[in-house]
Design a protein around this motif. Structure first.
Motif, PDB file in Angstrom:
ATOM      1  N   UNK A  60     -23.748 107.701  23.119  1.00  0.00           N
ATOM      2  CA  UNK A  60     -24.194 107.014  24.339  1.00  0.00           C
ATOM      3  C   UNK A  60     -24.730 108.028  25.356  1.00  0.00           C
ATOM      4  N   UNK A  61     -24.276 109.266  25.266  1.00  0.00           N
ATOM      5  CA  UNK A  61     -24.736 110.311  26.180  1.00  0.00           C
ATOM      6  C   UNK A  61     -26.179 110.733  25.956  1.00  0.00           C
ATOM      7  N   UNK A  62     -26.732 110.399  24.798  1.00  0.00           N
ATOM      8  CA  UNK A  62     -28.139 110.742  24.556  1.00  0.00           C
ATOM      9  C   UNK A  62     -29.034 109.500  24.595  1.00  0.00           C
ATOM     10  N   UNK A  63     -28.491 108.426  25.160  1.00  0.00           N
ATOM     11  CA  UNK A  63     -29.249 107.170  25.158  1.00  0.00           C
ATOM     12  C   UNK A  63     -30.587 107.312  25.892  1.00  0.00           C
ATOM     13  N   UNK A  64     -30.636 108.196  26.887  1.00  0.00           N
ATOM     14  CA  UNK A  64     -31.878 108.349  27.653  1.00  0.00           C
ATOM     15  C   UNK A  64     -33.027 108.828  26.769  1.00  0.00           C
ATOM     16  N   UNK A  65     -32.693 109.486  25.667  1.00  0.00           N
ATOM     17  CA  UNK A  65     -33.735 110.018  24.782  1.00  0.00           C
ATOM     18  C   UNK A  65     -34.325 108.944  23.861  1.00  0.00           C
ATOM     19  N   UNK A  66     -33.783 107.750  23.935  1.00  0.00           N
ATOM     20  CA  UNK A  66     -34.352 106.671  23.129  1.00  0.00           C
ATOM     21  C   UNK A  66     -35.640 106.124  23.743  1.00  0.00           C
ATOM     22  N   UNK A  88     -23.611 100.593  25.969  1.00  0.00           N
ATOM     23  CA  UNK A  88     -22.991 101.005  24.714  1.00  0.00           C
ATOM     24  C   UNK A  88     -23.996 101.457  23.674  1.00  0.00           C
ATOM     25  N   UNK A  89     -25.303 101.424  24.041  1.00  0.00           N
ATOM     26  CA  UNK A  89     -26.326 101.771  23.051  1.00  0.00           C
ATOM     27  C   UNK A  89     -26.290 103.272  22.788  1.00  0.00           C
ATOM     28  N   UNK A  90     -26.161 103.662  21.511  1.00  0.00           N
ATOM     29  CA  UNK A  90     -26.177 105.087  21.205  1.00  0.00           C
ATOM     30  C   UNK A  90     -27.608 105.617  21.214  1.00  0.00           C
ATOM     31  N   UNK A  91     -27.758 106.897  21.511  1.00  0.00           N
ATOM     32  CA  UNK A  91     -29.073 107.522  21.485  1.00  0.00           C
ATOM     33  C   UNK A  91     -29.249 108.349  20.234  1.00  0.00           C
ATOM     34  N   UNK A  92     -30.413 108.956  20.110  1.00  0.00           N
ATOM     35  CA  UNK A  92     -30.685 109.810  18.954  1.00  0.00           C
ATOM     36  C   UNK A  92     -30.018 111.178  19.104  1.00  0.00           C
ATOM     37  N   UNK A  93     -29.963 111.921  18.014  1.00  0.00           N
ATOM     38  CA  UNK A  93     -29.551 113.323  18.070  1.00  0.00           C
ATOM     39  C   UNK A  93     -30.667 114.136  18.725  1.00  0.00           C
ATOM     40  N   UNK A  94     -30.267 115.118  19.550  1.00  0.00           N
ATOM     41  CA  UNK A  94     -31.264 115.886  20.308  1.00  0.00           C
ATOM     42  C   UNK A  94     -31.015 117.374  20.112  1.00  0.00           C
TER      43      UNK A  94
END
Lengths: 493, 493
Positions: free
Chosen positions: A25-31, A44-50
């Motif tokens: 969820x901490x990387x959700x902004x990168x979606x 609750x949306x998970x983000x991608x690996x960064x």
């Protein structure tokens, strides 16, 4: 265990020096980029690996690991794009250029700089000021967007009226290709025709051909003089016709912005200004360079002959007007609304027709329409909107608004213009791009893309409509199907 | 019966409306361009078969027939190139654009023209004059070279100091691809970022990706004023250093030409002028646009501070000086000599180093060296020569002269420059191009070429060094081996 879930651990093991944030969820902004952020937050949306490589070699390492695991790579600068080009699925690896933020060289004698991709546009300009130089491309996002992102989108801005878009300022690039090798394109000389112009090919390629890691950029001496003029017209169409009349003068301003009547009223409502009291539309011009008085004389005559009320603005008033133009379009106040911001460009002579078409769009689709234009380039940013209604789906642009937007894009393309003047296609405009690219063009586009990224590792599904497998150009492999990432409509302009 | 011997009859049967000249001694001129004409005439040498399509559809027909017979196609404009790009074997089919010579549209309001590929550069400019417009790119060959050839080579010229090279003037292209389809690239608007920038990719591709048949070109208003200045310096190096000093002023002349001492003496000997009596090197400048007096003041101050004797030339004297610059380099008088004309470009700050290196070349290789430069672009045209000796092979550049030329190219590339500023690689500079393009770059270049011309039908072997088959980029097919056409060294500059 999917490959994406392994990539963080594989990178940590093989390249512990590279900072990697696993998808959460901490990387959700990168979606999302600035154009595809959902209206409704999904906490609750998970983000991608960064990954945050800090050197060119680390970018190579990241790409090689991703390639070995078959994980698609999404290059990302500041994420200020408006077309979804930097949006990423949870199954993709974002490669951020945040740590590649060094200005490597400033050469006043050669009027060039060498920078890493993550350098912020405004920071570069500040870096150049003590040398009496400036970097011309100034997209609306210049305070936060990066050179790498500017190159990837061939960013425009206000000053390209005189100084050209990003392409005209790029001399050479270092690009990490899909196989992890580093391609050097171009040279430090202004001219050069050895081989194909791959530098220009990478400019505007939206991360689909490689990851730009370094750029050699052309910079320019600060002009000896600058002056801002306003010309207010009784209504929008009179102003739009004046833009065409400007072509008959030899004056070539650094900036020619046009604000229609609804835009002036929106700015006034948002900023407390009184622009709409001065007229029904505004041509806002910056002149620069030698002969500023002669330029002012000729431009004033042309604008006055076209029915404008012309004034040379004081430096203070000019600064305020430019701030209003860049920051205040009256979006975000009042009732909740859906907005669609467009980016079409047309031949300059067609500008009056576009502005005459906006009221027709309003009537036909029940929307409100306004537009600003980088007028010398024929590049418009129309804004279509209507209030949110109770029965609207939360994250999908309402069909009536989408139809109005499509109608406007069709209008531009039918008049010799383009779907996107400067924002790029990303994911948001893929369907619209099909209106501009016929079968031959689309096959050629995919063939070139596949030549440099045969396994569709880099930003797959972005920038181009899908090519049906039944019509490949003789030989090359079509790219993979686009990402399944949902793309809400842009809400910023 | 070989395929090439059949192509004339097949075209005559299938497309009798297309003019075709079968290969014969009468088509021998099509075996070479201006840079590869043999020093010794071979009156019995047969030329290639030449087709003269008069419409875009006829170009498509010719390409399809050639593809069906497996005959390579060599696109040709006026044949004024200097690198062998339009040279053709007897086994190849030349497609001439001579009959595609129509100006289709002039739009002053949109500052663009639409022309067919065979329109001559100077004819276009004459066509524009009544509209108060001009076409900026002005290669030395502008009186005879065609727009199609200019696009294929990304031609430069004198005025690109201010207005850019051909690439900066091309908005859109129609290109016949290797499969006979017509690709439309670009748009009529100044800006546009839909898909990859294939317009720029075709500019400078030397006929290897497709045959440019139509171009939409950006044109400009004629400047409000023009003024020519001379600055004579005591010697070549003082003049070359003044060029670097010019970067510190904000003046951006339309043209900045530099003529070194040997060039001035050569012109005097050839034309009866007295340039060398006025100084040991010459910076010849054309200013244009607004504020011509202010520009003159600032430029004069900079040139005088650098040690120059500056004079504003009368229009008559200026016209004569520009004629001397364009037409008289003192080549062709006196004893028979071998000449090699080069086209390197370097970052502007390196210009003094190049001019300091020329006497070293003279000493080391026993040649004479001089150079003119499009100085604002760092683009030099060095001329290396020595007398013809009895034991020289008749049509092969002497090894000592070739080595001197290669040394100079290495010098330019080592200093961040390029093998070719504006003439292109063709066949003549393929080996030199390898000095600039490393393995990764060469693989990428070939991959993109193969994507659009998978069977190497179009101008095979031109523009790029051969790629060894053992190192393909992941996927694509390397292009065929180069043509076996012998390439004598260029003798014009």
């Amino acid at each position: 265990m999917t490959h994406i879930s392994r990539i963080a651990s594989v990178l940590a093991r093989r390249h512990p020096e590279i900072e990697v944030r696993p998808g959460s969820t901490g990387t959700a902004a990168y979606a999302h980029d600035a154009g595809t952020r959902p209206r409704v937050a999904h906490p609750d949306a998970p983000g991608p690996t960064v990954a945050f490589p800090a050197t060119v070699e680390q970018v190579q390492d990241v790409v090689r690991v991703a390639a070995s695991l078959g994980v698609a790579v999404v290059p990302r600068g500041a994420g200020t794009g408006l077309s979804g080009g930097a949006s990423a699925d949870v199954g993709q690896l974002v490669v951020s250029t945040d740590r590649l933020d060094r200005v490597l060289e400033v050469s006043p004698a050669d009027e060039l700089v060498v920078v890493e991709a993550g350098v912020v546009n405004a920071d570069l300009d500040a870096h150049l000021a003590p040398h009496g130089l400036f970097y011309a491309p100034d997209p609306a996002s210049y305070e936060t967007s990066t050179i790498g992102g500017n190159v990837a989108t061939n960013a425009g801005g206000l000053r390209c009226a005189k100084y050209g878009v990003t392409r005209e300022s790029v001399l050479a690039l270092d690009v990490v290709l899909a196989d992890g090798s580093v391609l050097h394109t171009g040279h430090r000389s202004v001219k050069g025709v050895t081989g194909l112009d791959l530098t220009s090919l990478f400019v505007g390629s939206e991360g689909t051909l490689g990851i730009v890691v370094r750029a050699t950029l052309r910079v320019r001496p600060r002009p000896v003089a600058r002056r801002s003029l306003t010309a207010f017209f009784p209504d929008t169409l009179r102003g739009a016709h004046a833009l065409v009349a400007l072509a008959a003068t030899p004056v070539r301003p650094a900036v020619v912005e046009f604000l229609d009547g609804p835009t002036l009223r929106g700015i006034d409502a948002h900023s407390g200004s009184d622009l709409s009291a001065r007229g029904g539309s505004l041509v806002l011009v910056e002149l620069d360079g030698y002969g500023i008085d002669e330029q002012t004389r000729d431009l004033t005559a042309a604008l006055a002959a076209a029915g404008g009320t012309v004034r040379v603005e004081s430096p203070e008033d000019a600064a305020h007007l430019w701030h209003l133009r860049r920051h205040g379009r009256g979006v975000g106040r009042g009732e909740p609304r859906w907005f669609v911001g467009e980016d079409v460009a047309v031949p300059r002579s067609v500008l009056p027709d576009v502005f005459a078409y906006l009221p027709e769009l309003e009537r036909r689709y029940g929307v409100e329409a306004s537009a600003v234009a980088h007028a010398a380039d024929g590049n418009l940013h129309p804004l279509l909107s209507r209030p949110v209604r109770a029965d609207d789906a939360p994250d999908v642009v309402p069909p009536d608004l989408a139809e109005a937007a499509t109608a406007l894009v069709r209008f531009a393309v039918a008049h010799g213009g383009t779907v996107s003047g400067e924002h790029g296609i990303g994911t948001v405009k893929r369907d619209w791009a099909r209106l501009e690219l016929d079968d031959v063009a689309l096959r050629a586009q995919h063939a070139v893309t596949a030549a440099l990224d045969p396994h569709a590792l880099l930003n797959p599904g972005k920038a181009l409509p899908v090519l049906e497998p039944r019509t490949p150009l003789d030989g090359p492999v079509p790219r993979a199907a686009p990402s399944t990432h949902p793309d809400p409509v842009p809400t910023t302009v």
